[in-house]
Design an enzyme around this catalytic site. Structure first.
Site, PDB file in Angstrom:
ATOM      1  CD  GLN A 188      -2.789   1.048   2.463  1.00 30.12           C
ATOM      2  OE1 GLN A 188      -2.911  -0.004   3.088  1.00 30.12           O
ATOM      3  NE2 GLN A 188      -3.482   2.120   2.747  1.00 30.12           N
ATOM      4  CB  THR A 203       1.203   8.074  -0.805  1.00 31.28           C
ATOM      5  OG1 THR A 203       2.387   7.775  -0.090  1.00 31.28           O
ATOM      6  CG2 THR A 203       0.524   9.280  -0.209  1.00 31.28           C
ATOM      7  CB  SER A 227      -0.797   2.571  -5.528  1.00 28.57           C
ATOM      8  OG  SER A 227       0.326   2.302  -4.720  1.00 28.57           O
ATOM      9  CG  ASP A 286       9.997   8.614  -2.646  1.00 26.17           C
ATOM     10  OD1 ASP A 286      10.677   8.903  -1.641  1.00 26.17           O
ATOM     11  OD2 ASP A 286       8.848   8.151  -2.573  1.00 26.17           O
TER      12      ASP A 286
HETATM   13  N1  ATP Z   1       6.192  -4.998  -8.830  1.00 22.28           N
HETATM   14  C1  ATP Z   1       5.913  -5.197  -7.549  1.00 22.28           C
HETATM   15  N2  ATP Z   1       6.009  -6.411  -7.020  1.00 22.28           N
HETATM   16  C2  ATP Z   1       5.742  -6.617  -5.725  1.00 22.28           C
HETATM   17  N3  ATP Z   1       5.400  -5.640  -4.874  1.00 22.28           N
HETATM   18  C3  ATP Z   1       5.298  -4.396  -5.327  1.00 22.28           C
HETATM   19  C4  ATP Z   1       5.528  -4.098  -6.702  1.00 22.28           C
HETATM   20  N4  ATP Z   1       5.362  -2.782  -6.872  1.00 22.28           N
HETATM   21  C5  ATP Z   1       5.025  -2.283  -5.681  1.00 22.28           C
HETATM   22  N5  ATP Z   1       4.978  -3.243  -4.733  1.00 22.28           N
HETATM   23  C6  ATP Z   1       4.670  -3.063  -3.312  1.00 22.28           C
HETATM   24  O1  ATP Z   1       3.691  -2.072  -3.131  1.00 22.28           O
HETATM   25  C7  ATP Z   1       4.212  -0.983  -2.349  1.00 22.28           C
HETATM   26  C8  ATP Z   1       3.640   0.305  -2.879  1.00 22.28           C
HETATM   27  O2  ATP Z   1       4.027   0.476  -4.223  1.00 22.28           O
HETATM   28  P1  ATP Z   1       4.577   1.857  -4.768  1.00 22.28           P
HETATM   29  O3  ATP Z   1       5.720   2.299  -3.889  1.00 22.28           O
HETATM   30  O4  ATP Z   1       4.862   1.737  -6.208  1.00 22.28           O
HETATM   31  O5  ATP Z   1       3.272   2.745  -4.514  1.00 22.28           O
HETATM   32  P2  ATP Z   1       3.109   4.274  -4.173  1.00 22.28           P
HETATM   33  O6  ATP Z   1       1.652   4.492  -3.929  1.00 22.28           O
HETATM   34  O7  ATP Z   1       3.708   5.105  -5.242  1.00 22.28           O
HETATM   35  O8  ATP Z   1       3.911   4.358  -2.833  1.00 22.28           O
HETATM   36  P3  ATP Z   1       4.657   5.532  -2.067  1.00 22.28           P
HETATM   37  O9  ATP Z   1       3.756   5.899  -0.942  1.00 22.28           O
HETATM   38  O10 ATP Z   1       5.937   4.889  -1.594  1.00 22.28           O
HETATM   39  O11 ATP Z   1       4.891   6.643  -3.030  1.00 22.28           O
HETATM   40  C9  ATP Z   1       5.721  -1.104  -2.449  1.00 22.28           C
HETATM   41  O12 ATP Z   1       6.387  -0.585  -1.319  1.00 22.28           O
HETATM   42  C10 ATP Z   1       5.913  -2.610  -2.588  1.00 22.28           C
HETATM   43  O13 ATP Z   1       5.975  -3.208  -1.324  1.00 22.28           O
END
Ligand code: ATP
Length: 713
Positions: free
Chosen positions: A140, A142, A144, A256
Site C-alpha cells: 500500500q 500513498t 496506490s 524518492d
Molecule cells: N512490482 C511489484 N512487485 C511486488 N510488490 C510491489 C511491486 N510494486 C510495488 N509493490 C509493493 O507495493 C508498495 C507500494 O508500491 P509503490 O511504492 O509503487 O506505490 P506508491 O503508492 O507510489 O507508494 P509511495 O507511498 O511509496 O509513493 C511497495 O512498497 C511494494 O511493497
C-alpha cells in the site's frame, strides 16, 4: 454519487463513489462485466483536450530526437527511444501505431485518459481486467494499493498497482500518467518494468501491471534474524547504482529513492520502483522543479533549503543514506520535521561552505545559515566502516551537490573493486516474502499482542535488535507536501476533491510547469504531531489528533486544527503571507473583505515563531543570523543560556508577538510578489471549488431524483 463516466453496471469501480474510489478500499473483484456506453463519456471526451504542447511533452520530444548530454559527460543515443516511441510492442500488450485521441478511445482506452494523457498510452492497448485473477494485497502506497495477481493470458504472477487519482480532474490524471510515461522511457534490468495497463473504455480506474517482486530492501533489512553480508550489500548497491545510472542517462530523476522502493526478486535482482515522484529533466536546459520531493530521511540538504534547480545529485544523496543505513543497521538521519532533518544533516555532514552559500542562493539560506559552521564528522561517526565504503559514503553525502559525482562514477569507485567483491545476485539465499508492508504488519501484530498481553511485558518488536528499527516507516515525501499544504490552508483534512487532486497554489503560481508535486492523497493521510504520515489507522506510532478525535466517535474533519511541525518552506513565506493579507492593496486585488482577513490569518497560528523556536531549542549555538534576528523581532523567549540568545529574555515558552517580522533577505520582494500571486490563486480556486461543488450537488440531486422516478419510489 456514482462515477460520472460510466453506468453502475460497467465495472467493479463503478460501484464506488468518487470519495470511495479515493479511499484505500480494495475493490472486490477485478473481473469485469459488460461495458455500456455513456452520454457523459462523450461529453467528457469533448472537453479537456490534451495539450500536446505542454512543457513536459516538448521536453520529452526534444530528448527523443537527439542525443542527450547527461551529468558525467556521457551521451545517450536517443534513436532507439524514437523507434519505441512510434510503435510499441510489448509482451501481453497489443501494439498499435501512433493514434489520435479518437483512435485511442476506439482502441478501448477511456476517454478521460486519452483526452489528457495520450502520450502515456501511445502505441499500447489496454489489458482487460478479466484476464487477471487478483490474489492478495501485497502493498500500500500513498497513491496506490498493490495486489499480487495471476495473469491468466500468460499464466504468470504479476503485481497490479491500482493507482488512486480522480478521473474527473485532468490535472490528477496527468499526474498519474506521468508515472506511466516515465516508466515507458526506461528499460533496464535494475528498473521495474511496466508490462501493461488494465482499464477499459467505461472504466474509472487504472491498474499498472508490473513484474512481480517478492521483497523490498527495507523489508529484507528489517526482517528479524536476517543479516546482510558485505558482498551482499555491495551487490545491492551495485544494482541500485546501475539502475540509477540508466534513469539519469534517460533524463529521469527518481526523487524518492528509499528502501521500500527498491524491490528485490527471488533471484536477488534489485529493481528501482515507484516512479510516482519521478520527473524528466534535461541538464542542458534546466527548469525549475519543486523542492518538496524525496522522503524526509533521504532528502538532500539543498531540497530542504528550498532548491528548485537541481539534478541527479538528489538521488545520489538518497543512495548515500541507503549505503550508510545498510552498514549501520538503521536509518542514519531519521528526522521528524524538515527543520530537524536539516539539523541532523548539518550535525553529521557539516554545514555548507561560505562559497556554497554564496553560489547556491538557496531560498532558505538566510534563515538557516548557521552563524558558526558545523564541522563534518562522517568519518568519525562511522569509523568502524570499511574504508572503501566510507569513501563512497563521503562522496554521496557531500553537502555540495556538485561534489556527489554520478551513479557512473560511484560504480567505478573502490567500493566495488576491493574485496569482498559484490556477490552474484543468483548466489543470494531465498528469503520468505519480505516487504516493508510485511514488516509493518508484523509490527502491528506485535503491538496488538503487546497491548493484549500482561502489563509490563514489552511487545515483541521492542525487544528486537537494532535492525528492526528500519521497520519504522520513513515519513513519505508526500506527507511533507501534504503537511505543508494543510498548514498553509490551515486545515488538517480537506473535503474538497479538487483540492485533494490539484497541486497547491504555490506550485502553480511559482511556475513549475512540468513538475507539480503529486497532488492529493493528502486528505487520506493521518499526521502525527511530528508530521509523520500514518497510512493506516492502526499504524505504529502516536495517533494523530484527527485519529484520536475519530476514535472518540467524532467526525475527524471537525477535529481542532493543530499546527503539526516546522516546515522550512513555509517559514520565510508566512510573514510574507501575513503582510500580504494585511495589505489594503492586496485585499483589493484578491477580492478579500476585511472580515475575511482575521480568519485567514488564524490559519497560520504562530507557525513562524514555533518553527524558529524549534530550531532554537535544537541547537541554539548554531542559530543563523536570520533566525536569531527573527527571534528577537518576534520576541521569542528561550531558556537557553547560549550567548546568541542572551538578551532575549529567559522565560521559557513565553512568546510575545511583537508585530510583523521582516526576514532580512534580498528575496523578500520576490517572495511577496509570489505570495500575492499564490493568494490570488487560492482565492480563485476556492471560488471555482465552490462553484464546482454546487454543480456536483445539483447533478447528484438530479441523478437521485431520476433514480427515484425510475424505481417508482
Ligand atoms: N512490482 C511489484 N512487485 C511486488 N510488490 C510491489 C511491486 N510494486 C510495488 N509493490 C509493493 O507495493 C508498495 C507500494 O508500491 P509503490 O511504492 O509503487 O506505490 P506508491 O503508492 O507510489 O507508494 P509511495 O507511498 O511509496 O509513493 C511497495 O512498497 C511494494 O511493497
Amino acid at each position: 454519487m456514482g462515477c460520472m463516466c460510466c453506468k453502475p453496471s460497467a465495472i467493479e469501480d463503478s460501484k464506488e463513489s468518487p470519495r470511495e474510489r479515493l479511499s484505500s478500499k480494495p475493490s472486490s473483484d477485478l473481473r469485469v462485466s459488460r461495458a455500456t456506453s455513456s452520454r457523459r463519456e462523450e461529453a467528457y471526451r469533448a472537453k479537456d483536450q490534451y495539450d500536446s504542447n505542454d512543457g513536459r511533452t516538448m521536453l520529452i520530444d526534444k530528448q527523443v530526437n537527439g542525443s542527450l548530454r547527461v551529468h558525467g559527460g556521457e551521451h545517450v543515443d536517443r534513436k532507439r527511444d524514437k523507434s519505441e516511441h512510434a510503435v510499441l510492442h510489448h509482451p501481453g500488450m497489443g501494439s498499435i501505431p501512433r493514434a489520435t485521441e479518437g483512435e485511442q478511445v476506439a482502441a478501448g482506452w477511456p476517454s478521460w485518459l486519452a483526452a489528457v494523457a495520450g502520450e502515456a498510452i501511445k502505441g499500447w492497448l489496454p489489458r482487460r481486467a478479466d484476464s487477471f485473477e487478483k490474489l492478495d494485497k501485497i502493498g500500500q502506497g500513498t497513491y496506490s494499493n498493490v495486489y499480487r495477481a495471476r495473469d491468466l493470458d500468460q499464466n504468470k504472477i504479476v503485481a497490479l498497482k491500482k493507482v488512486r487519482f480522480d478521473n474527473l480532474e485532468p490535472e490528477s490524471v496527468r499526474f498519474m500518467a506521468r508515472e506511466i510515461h516515465i516508466l515507458r522511457r526506461l528499460d533496464h534490468p535494475n528498473v521495474i518494468k511496466l508490462e501493461g495497463l488494465v482499464t477499459s473504455r467505461m472504466s474509472c480506474s487504472l491498474y499498472l501491471v508490473f513484474e512481480y517482486m517478492e521483497h523490498d530492501l527495507a523489508g529484507l533489512a528489517s526482517h528479524p534474524g536476517l543479516n546482510f553480508t558485505e558482498a551482499q550489500v555491495k551487490c545491492y548497491m551495485q544494482q541500485l547504482l546501475r539502475g540509477l545510472d540508466h534513469c539519469h542517462s534517460r533524463g529521469v530523476l527518481h526523487r524518492d529513492i528509499k528502501g521500500s522502493n527498491l524491490l528485490i526478486d527471488n533471484n536477488g535482482i534489485l529493481k528501482i520502483a515507484d516512479f510516482g515522484l519521478a520527473s524528466f529533466y534535461d541538464p542542458a536546459q534546466v527548469q525549475p522543479l519543486t523542492s518538496r520531493v524525496v522522503t524526509l530521511w533521504y532528502r538532500p540538504p539543498e531540497l530542504l533549503l528550498g532548491a528548485t534547480y537541481y539534478g541527479i545529485a538528489v538521488d545520489l544523496w538518497s543512495t548515500g543514506c541507503i549505503l550508510a543505513e545498510l552498514y549501520a543497521g538503521k536509518p542514519i538521519m531519521p528526522g521528524r520535521t524538515e527543520v530537524e532533518q536539516l539539523h541532523k544533516i548539518f550535525k553529521l555532514c557539516g554545514s555548507p561552505s561560505e562559497d556554497y552559500w554564496r553560489k547556491s542562493k538557496l531560498p532558505h539560506a538566510t534563515i538557516f545559515k548557521p552563524q558558526q559552521p558545523y564541522r563534518r564528522c562522517v568519518a568519525e561517526t562511522f569509523k568502524e566502516f570499511p574504508a572503501p565504503a566510507l569513501a563512497l559514503m563521503e562522496t554521496l553525502l557531500a553537502i555540495d551537490p556538485a561534489d556527489r559525482g554520478s551513479a557512473a562514477s560511484a560504480l567505478r569507485s573502490e567500493f566495488f573493486t576491493t574485496k569482498p567483491l559484490p556477490c552474484d545476485p543468483s548466489s543470494l539465499p531465498d528469503y520468505p516474502p519480505s516487504k516493508e508492508f510485511d514488516a509493518k504488519m508484523r509490527d502491528e501484530e506485535a503491538r496488538r499482542q503487546g497491548a493484549a498481553g500482561s502489563k509490563g511485558q514489552k511487545p515483541d518488536m521492542e525487544r528486537r535488535g537494532q535492525r528492526e528499527s528500519r521497520a519504522v516507516p520513513a515519513p513519505d515525501a508526500n506527507a511533507e507536501l501534504v503537511l505543508s499544504i494543510q498548514k498553509r490552508h490551515g486545515r488538517p483534512n480537506s473535503k474538497s476533491r479538487s483540492e485533494k487532486f490539484n497541486p497547491h497554489p504555490e506550485e502553480v503560481a511559482s511556475g513549475f510547469p512540468i513538475d507539480p508535486p503529486r497532488p492529493s492523497q493528502a486528505a487520506e493521510s493521518n499526521m502525527d504531531p511530528q508530521g509523520h504520515q500514518h497510512k493506516r489507522a492502526s499504524h505504529s506510532g502516536p495517533l494523530s489528533h484527527r485519529a484520536a478525535w475519530a476514535k472518540a466517535g467524532r467526525n475527524p474533519d471537525d477535529a481542532p486544527k493543530i499546527y503539526t511541525g516546522a516546515d522550512l518552506s513555509t517559514i520565510s513565506s508566512l510573514e510574507a503571507v501575513r503582510r500580504s493579507l494585511l495589505s489594503e492593496d492586496h485585499r483589493e486585488r484578491s477580492g478579500l473583505s476585511q472580515p475575511e482577513v482575521p480568519k485567514l490569518m488564524a490559519r497560520f497560528p504562530g507557525s513562524f515563531k514555533e518553527t524558529l523556536e524549534s530550531f532554537a531549542q535544537q541547537d541554539p549555538k548554531h542559530l543563523s543570523q536570520g533566525v536569531a534576528g527573527s527571534l528577537q523581532k518576534e520576541g521569542v523567549r528561550n531558556n537557553s543560556k547560549d550567548p546568541v540568545l542572551l538578551g532575549y529574555g529567559s522565560k521559557a515558552h513565553k512568546i510575545h508577538y511583537s508585530g510583523p517580522l521582516i526576514v532580512p533577505s534580498g528575496n523578500m520582494d520576490q517572495m511577496l510578489k509570489d505570495h500575492d500571486r499564490q493568494i490570488q490563486e487560492a482565492v480563485r480556486r476556492a471560488r471555482l471549488d465552490k462553484a464546482r461543488v454546487r454543480k456536483v450537488q445539483a447533478e447528484s440531486y438530479q441523478i437521485s431524483a431520476n433514480s427515484l422516478f425510475v424505481s417508482g419510489r
